[in-house]
Design a protein around this motif. Structure first.
Motif, PDB file in Angstrom:
ATOM      1  N   ARG A 556       0.842  -1.188   0.000  1.00 35.90           N
ATOM      2  CA  ARG A 556       0.000   0.000   0.000  1.00 35.90           C
ATOM      3  C   ARG A 556       0.881   1.243   0.000  1.00 35.90           C
ATOM      4  NH1 ARG A 556      -1.908   0.706   4.565  1.00 35.90           N
ATOM      5  NH2 ARG A 556      -3.303   2.356   3.866  1.00 35.90           N
ATOM      6  N   ILE A 557       0.601   2.147  -0.937  1.00 39.49           N
ATOM      7  CA  ILE A 557       1.369   3.396  -1.019  1.00 39.49           C
ATOM      8  C   ILE A 557       0.401   4.563  -1.160  1.00 39.49           C
ATOM      9  CG2 ILE A 557       3.142   4.693  -2.235  1.00 39.49           C
ATOM     10  CD1 ILE A 557       4.245   2.129  -3.356  1.00 39.49           C
ATOM     11  N   ALA A 558       0.553   5.549  -0.308  1.00 43.37           N
ATOM     12  CA  ALA A 558      -0.205   6.787  -0.457  1.00 43.37           C
ATOM     13  C   ALA A 558       0.504   7.642  -1.504  1.00 43.37           C
ATOM     14  CB  ALA A 558      -0.281   7.518   0.874  1.00 43.37           C
ATOM     15  N   GLY A 559      -0.227   8.061  -2.540  1.00 43.92           N
ATOM     16  CA  GLY A 559       0.475   8.747  -3.617  1.00 43.92           C
ATOM     17  C   GLY A 559      -0.379   9.686  -4.432  1.00 43.92           C
ATOM     18  N   TRP A 560       0.172  10.066  -5.546  1.00 46.00           N
ATOM     19  CA  TRP A 560      -0.395  11.007  -6.503  1.00 46.00           C
ATOM     20  C   TRP A 560      -0.410  12.438  -5.933  1.00 46.00           C
ATOM     21  CZ3 TRP A 560       0.367   8.592 -10.668  1.00 46.00           C
ATOM     22  CH2 TRP A 560      -0.022   7.264 -10.862  1.00 46.00           C
ATOM     23  N   GLY A 561      -0.850  13.373  -6.769  1.00 48.06           N
ATOM     24  CA  GLY A 561      -0.783  14.790  -6.411  1.00 48.06           C
ATOM     25  C   GLY A 561      -2.097  15.330  -5.873  1.00 48.06           C
ATOM     26  N   ARG A 612       1.593 -13.205  -6.330  1.00 50.07           N
ATOM     27  CA  ARG A 612       1.966 -11.977  -7.023  1.00 50.07           C
ATOM     28  C   ARG A 612       2.383 -10.846  -6.069  1.00 50.07           C
ATOM     29  NH1 ARG A 612       0.270 -12.060 -12.356  1.00 50.07           N
ATOM     30  NH2 ARG A 612       1.696 -10.283 -12.572  1.00 50.07           N
ATOM     31  N   VAL A 613       3.151  -9.946  -6.631  1.00 45.70           N
ATOM     32  CA  VAL A 613       3.563  -8.720  -5.946  1.00 45.70           C
ATOM     33  C   VAL A 613       2.747  -7.583  -6.552  1.00 45.70           C
ATOM     34  CG1 VAL A 613       5.469  -7.149  -5.447  1.00 45.70           C
ATOM     35  CG2 VAL A 613       5.876  -9.632  -5.552  1.00 45.70           C
ATOM     36  N   ILE A 614       2.015  -6.865  -5.715  1.00 43.07           N
ATOM     37  CA  ILE A 614       1.103  -5.825  -6.195  1.00 43.07           C
ATOM     38  C   ILE A 614       1.376  -4.526  -5.453  1.00 43.07           C
ATOM     39  CG2 ILE A 614      -1.308  -5.134  -6.472  1.00 43.07           C
ATOM     40  CD1 ILE A 614      -0.823  -8.719  -5.723  1.00 43.07           C
ATOM     41  N   VAL A 615       1.412  -3.432  -6.193  1.00 47.48           N
ATOM     42  CA  VAL A 615       1.469  -2.100  -5.588  1.00 47.48           C
ATOM     43  C   VAL A 615       0.079  -1.487  -5.697  1.00 47.48           C
ATOM     44  CG1 VAL A 615       2.360   0.244  -5.857  1.00 47.48           C
ATOM     45  CG2 VAL A 615       3.917  -1.700  -5.968  1.00 47.48           C
ATOM     46  N   PHE A 616      -0.449  -1.062  -4.564  1.00 47.03           N
ATOM     47  CA  PHE A 616      -1.784  -0.483  -4.485  1.00 47.03           C
ATOM     48  C   PHE A 616      -1.621   0.977  -4.092  1.00 47.03           C
ATOM     49  CE2 PHE A 616      -5.975   0.180  -2.433  1.00 47.03           C
ATOM     50  CZ  PHE A 616      -6.806  -0.331  -3.429  1.00 47.03           C
ATOM     51  N   ILE A 617      -1.786   1.875  -5.070  1.00 45.43           N
ATOM     52  CA  ILE A 617      -1.561   3.302  -4.837  1.00 45.43           C
ATOM     53  C   ILE A 617      -2.882   3.976  -4.483  1.00 45.43           C
ATOM     54  CG2 ILE A 617      -0.640   5.451  -5.772  1.00 45.43           C
ATOM     55  CD1 ILE A 617       0.985   3.806  -7.748  1.00 45.43           C
ATOM     56  N   GLU A 618      -2.936   4.515  -3.298  1.00 51.48           N
ATOM     57  CA  GLU A 618      -4.138   5.167  -2.800  1.00 51.48           C
ATOM     58  C   GLU A 618      -4.008   6.678  -2.983  1.00 51.48           C
ATOM     59  OE1 GLU A 618      -4.312   1.688   0.631  1.00 51.48           O
ATOM     60  OE2 GLU A 618      -4.273   3.789   1.246  1.00 51.48           O
ATOM     61  N   PRO A 619      -4.921   7.308  -3.719  1.00 49.06           N
ATOM     62  CA  PRO A 619      -4.800   8.746  -3.984  1.00 49.06           C
ATOM     63  C   PRO A 619      -5.039   9.577  -2.720  1.00 49.06           C
ATOM     64  CG  PRO A 619      -6.333   7.677  -5.512  1.00 49.06           C
ATOM     65  CD  PRO A 619      -6.078   6.717  -4.399  1.00 49.06           C
ATOM     66  N   ILE A 620      -3.995  10.226  -2.246  1.00 48.22           N
ATOM     67  CA  ILE A 620      -4.098  10.984  -0.994  1.00 48.22           C
ATOM     68  C   ILE A 620      -5.213  12.030  -1.074  1.00 48.22           C
ATOM     69  CG2 ILE A 620      -2.882  12.560   0.550  1.00 48.22           C
ATOM     70  CD1 ILE A 620      -0.263  11.270  -0.395  1.00 48.22           C
ATOM     71  N   ALA A 621      -5.273  12.729  -2.205  1.00 53.25           N
ATOM     72  CA  ALA A 621      -6.224  13.834  -2.326  1.00 53.25           C
ATOM     73  C   ALA A 621      -7.678  13.370  -2.295  1.00 53.25           C
ATOM     74  CB  ALA A 621      -5.950  14.613  -3.614  1.00 53.25           C
TER      75      ALA A 621
END
Length: 795
Positions: A556-561, A612-621
């Motif tokens: 889980r990664i918090a991301g984006w602009g 599997r290896v998965i990246v789950f990007i959660e849009p902070i905004a």
């Protein structure tokens, strides 16, 4: 009498640089050994005498007892020494024959274990169930460990690897990797030092897995073996591993890892300063340091035995400093004479551990010279025969065959797993009552829904663990993990130290012992601190092990602009270029809360079923966003989806335009264009579509891709052909963003049939405050480009 040093070509009078001579040092070292043993016979030495001098202490200076019990250790017998010697010889002949194979273009790997054969004692004194992440000079270790497992033909298997044969039992011809499933050695093929964090992660996870009742085949007192060279210790990733092991041990957490530093005093051509390893690690907090002479079987055995016992019994990190020598250069392609003189090379060859081992056995009367030579030549013949066999075995013959284990996919099994609900009674207990089940509560924003979803996943998967910076009591920077530690305990939801490499190394290691990790990287920009753990380690494991080893995880990664009030490029990073080109890595990113819950269920199912290896990007905004068009319209708040609902991997979402406004004067397709987007772009594009419809009489369908790697190409083409006009709205940078792949796909598959345009962020870091609006896609720009694409007129 000194050891004979064989020269294949005498230097000219007055010296001269060795690089002028075509010296086959493998042949030289081979001949040195044979001549040394023959000289023993010729000089008439008898047991108790020795025929060499050297810089290292000789085993002949040690008191050696009855052949059944040799040296100071009552457990080291003559048979032990003979078998260790045999493993050393096997490794040596594999090195020699690998170069013979390369000269005939039937072998493709020449990094030698020569000089490091003392690591055979580590193979002997550890168990085959002590999972090992090994150095590339581990031939003797592997040969010795192979004795512990029936049915393993180590020599044949190694030669199949050298020949890049598809019959190679571990990598199937994809690389020569020291690895074995029955011997618990995951294949190691990646960048220098990158295996150390996962080795520490495995050691940290052994006790956790047992405490949580997660089944695996490892005994409760297993340890982890991790070997590397002296030069490797200087790498930042190695320092991370030593630091995290010491940090945990300082808090009295169990970290049963045996670090084996095989110190040959050089890294390719760069010398390690004398005493550097000793002074750096002798008093390092959290590590117990021991040093052994890896050229002396008795000393190496005695000290390694102490190291293994301490590690196993005290469950603590031990740093075993094994002093060795490097023979035959860094690899077959290494022109060692570019940085060492012939005299320096010869001096190293006098320290050959096989000479020391042969002398010990001869002096103690455990073998005669004829015995030694017979064993040496018998193993040579065995290795050569295996090499001949391996060179005739099949190779990989197609891209499909090469890639077969890279990205396992069983959609039906994943779907069945994703729709399997958690235990209802446990849900009622965790959520504190039937009426408090999240699907019975009002609609919520994304952060709240993800939080409920994580509760459900931790219920569903008792083997799952969630960890990262500030995720426990604080509940994460954005409170997405609030309440998880209270509900599931620190054994399953816990904080890590402030280091992304450690976090991802722990995720890899925990997967090796049967846990299902959900690591959190606090911000997308922070991923770059540790990306090699995914590129070189996590995503390569199934490929290099023929899918026999897996390290499943959902990151889980918090991301984006677009984050307001707490900006700057570290907290608003919008680049996923470093993720997109990692083979087999899945990238998922939701735009709304209910989708987030259903997608993360699928992600955990893919990790569980397919490894599997998965990246789950959660849009902070969008974490706290509740509204879509107007304040308090609550159109971006959604009900919690029932536990059996999920979104299949690759499935996008289509938001059709509402019926065309009257008076548009248009006939034909219902919609004028397709907007392909994701994450924040969906919310933005839906608002833009409303403006286009109401003010410009343009009907636009908005498509949420959801899954960014790999892209669902058929779905994208279908959506493009539906309107024949496509605007790609990509909040990532223009260079390296997802839009590049989408545009290339549509140009290749649709050609002139589809008109294309794209809107991306600028190729820059995101600034602080309102200035961010100038470099990120904005709603007005979506409207403008849509009008231009539809009407052909600039607005």
């Amino acid at each position: 009498m000194n050891r004979t040093v064989h020269r294949s070509i005498e230097p000219p009078p007055g010296g001269g640089r060795a690089k002028k001579f075509n010296l086959n040092r493998a042949q030289v070292v081979d001949q040195n050994f044979v001549e040394f043993v023959r000289n023993w016979v010729a000089q008439g030495f008898s047991p108790g005498e020795h025929n060499r001098t050297g810089e290292f202490e000789s085993p002949t200076s040690k008191e050696v007892g009855h052949p059944k019990e040799v040296g100071h250790s009552s457990e080291l017998t003559g048979q032990d020494l003979i078998e260790l010697f045999e493993s050393q010889i096997i490794a040596r002949h594999q090195d020699i024959v690998s170069r013979e194979m390369r000269s005939r273009n039937v072998g493709f790997y020449t990094i030698a274990s020569a000089g490091h054969e003392g690591n055979a004692v580590v193979g002997r004194l550890t168990r085959h169930t002590d999972i090992a992440f090994v150095h590339y000079r581990s031939g003797a270790f592997m040969a010795e460990r192979a004795r512990k497992v029936s049915g393993v033909d180590f020599v044949k298997d190694t030669m199949l690897g050298f020949a890049a044969s598809s019959d190679d039992p571990i990598a199937g011809g994809r690389h020569k990797a020291w690895g074995s499933v029955p011997m618990w050695v995951p294949p190691q093929t990646s960048t220098i030092a990158s295996h150390l964090p996962k080795a520490v992660g495995t050691a940290l996870s052994l006790h956790r897995a047992k405490r949580l009742g997660v089944p695996n085949e490892l005994p409760a007192d297993s340890i982890v073996v991790c070997s590397f060279g002296d030069a490797t210790t200087n790498h930042a990733v190695a320092q991370t591993a030593f630091n995290s092991a010491g940090w945990a041990a300082y808090q009295r957490l169990p970290v049963p890892i045996l670090f084996v530093c095989e110190d040959n005093s050089i890294g390719i051509s760069v010398e390690t300063p004398d005493g550097w390893i000793e002074e750096t690690y002798r008093n390092r907090c959290g590590l117990h340091y021991l040093q052994a002479n890896g050229l002396d079987l008795i000393d190496a055995y005695t000290v390694t035995k102490e190291a293994v016992e301490r590690c196993r019994e005290q469950r603590c990190p031990v740093f075993l400093h094994l002093k060795v020598v490097r023979l035959l250069g860094h690899a077959g392609s290494d022109a060692e004479t570019e940085y060492h003189t012939l005299e320096q090379i010869e001096a190293a060859e006098t320290k050959d551990p096989l000479l020391a081992s042969a002398e010990l056995l001869l002096r103690e009367g455990l073998m005669t010279a004829d015995d030694v030579l017979e064993l040496y030549e018998r193993i040579r013949s065995r290795v050569r025969a295996a090499a001949e066999y391996a060179s005739q075995r099949p190779k990989l013959t197609s891209a499909a065959e090469v890639m077969a284990p890279l990205a396992p996919s069983t959609p039906d099994k994943v779907a069945a797993e994703a729709r399997r609900p958690p235990d209802h009674a446990e849900r009622v207990r965790i959520f504190k009552g039937e009426a408090q089940l999240p699907e019975k509560l009002p609609s919520r924003h994304m952060a709240a829904l993800i939080n409920h979803g994580l509760h459900d996943l931790l219920i569903k998967y008792p083997e799952s663990i969630l960890f990262g910076e500030d995720v426990a009591k604080k509940g994460g920077v954005y409170h997405v993990t609030t309440g998880l530690t209270a509900a599931f305990g620190l054994g399953r939801v816990f904080n890590t130290l402030l280091d992304e490499t450690t976090i991802l190394g722990l995720a890899i290691g925990s997967g090796h012992v049967g846990l299902l990790p959900i690591p959190e990287i606090q911000y997308l920009a922070y991923y770059h601190n540790a990306e090699d753990q995914i590129r070189s380690e996590a995503c390569s494991l199934q490929f290099f092990s023929k899918d026999q080893y897996r390290n499943p995880m959902v990151i889980r990664i918090a991301g984006w602009g677009y984050q307001k009030g707490f900006g700057g490029h570290f907290h608003n990073d919008n680049s996923i270029a470093a993720l997109r080109d990692v083979p087999s890595l899945i990238i998922a990113t939701p735009s709304r809360g209910d989708d987030a819950v259903k997608m993360v269920r699928t992600c955990l199912a893919m990790a569980k079923v397919d490894g599997r290896v998965i990246v789950f990007i959660e849009p902070i905004a969008l974490y706290m966003t509740k509204d879509l068009y107007e304040p308090k319209d609550a159109k971006w708040s959604f009900p919690y989806p029932p536990p059996s609902e999920f979104i299949p991997f690759g499935e996008g979402a289509v938001y059709p335009s509402e019926p065309r406004p009257s008076g548009s004067g248009k006939v034909g397709p219902t919609e004028d264009l397709t907007i392909l987007t994701f994450a924040n772009g969906v919310h933005m594009s839906l608002r833009a579509a409303k403006t286009l419809r109401e003010k410009h009489k343009i009907a636009a369908r908005v498509v949420d891709l959801r899954w960014l790697n790999p892209l669902n190409e058929a779905f994208i083409i279908e959506q493009a052909m539906a309107t024949k006009r496509v605007l790609v709205v990509d909040e990532g940078r223009k260079t390296g963003g997802v839009s590049e792949s989408i545009m290339a796909l549509l140009c290749e598959k649709c050609g002139a049939a589809v008109k294309l345009a794209r809107l991306t962020a600028h190729d820059t870091y995101i600034p602080l405050g309102p200035a961010a609006e100038y470099v990120l896609p904005e709603e007005a720009a979506v409207v403008r480009l849509a009008i231009e694409l539809t009407t052909g007129k600039r607005s």
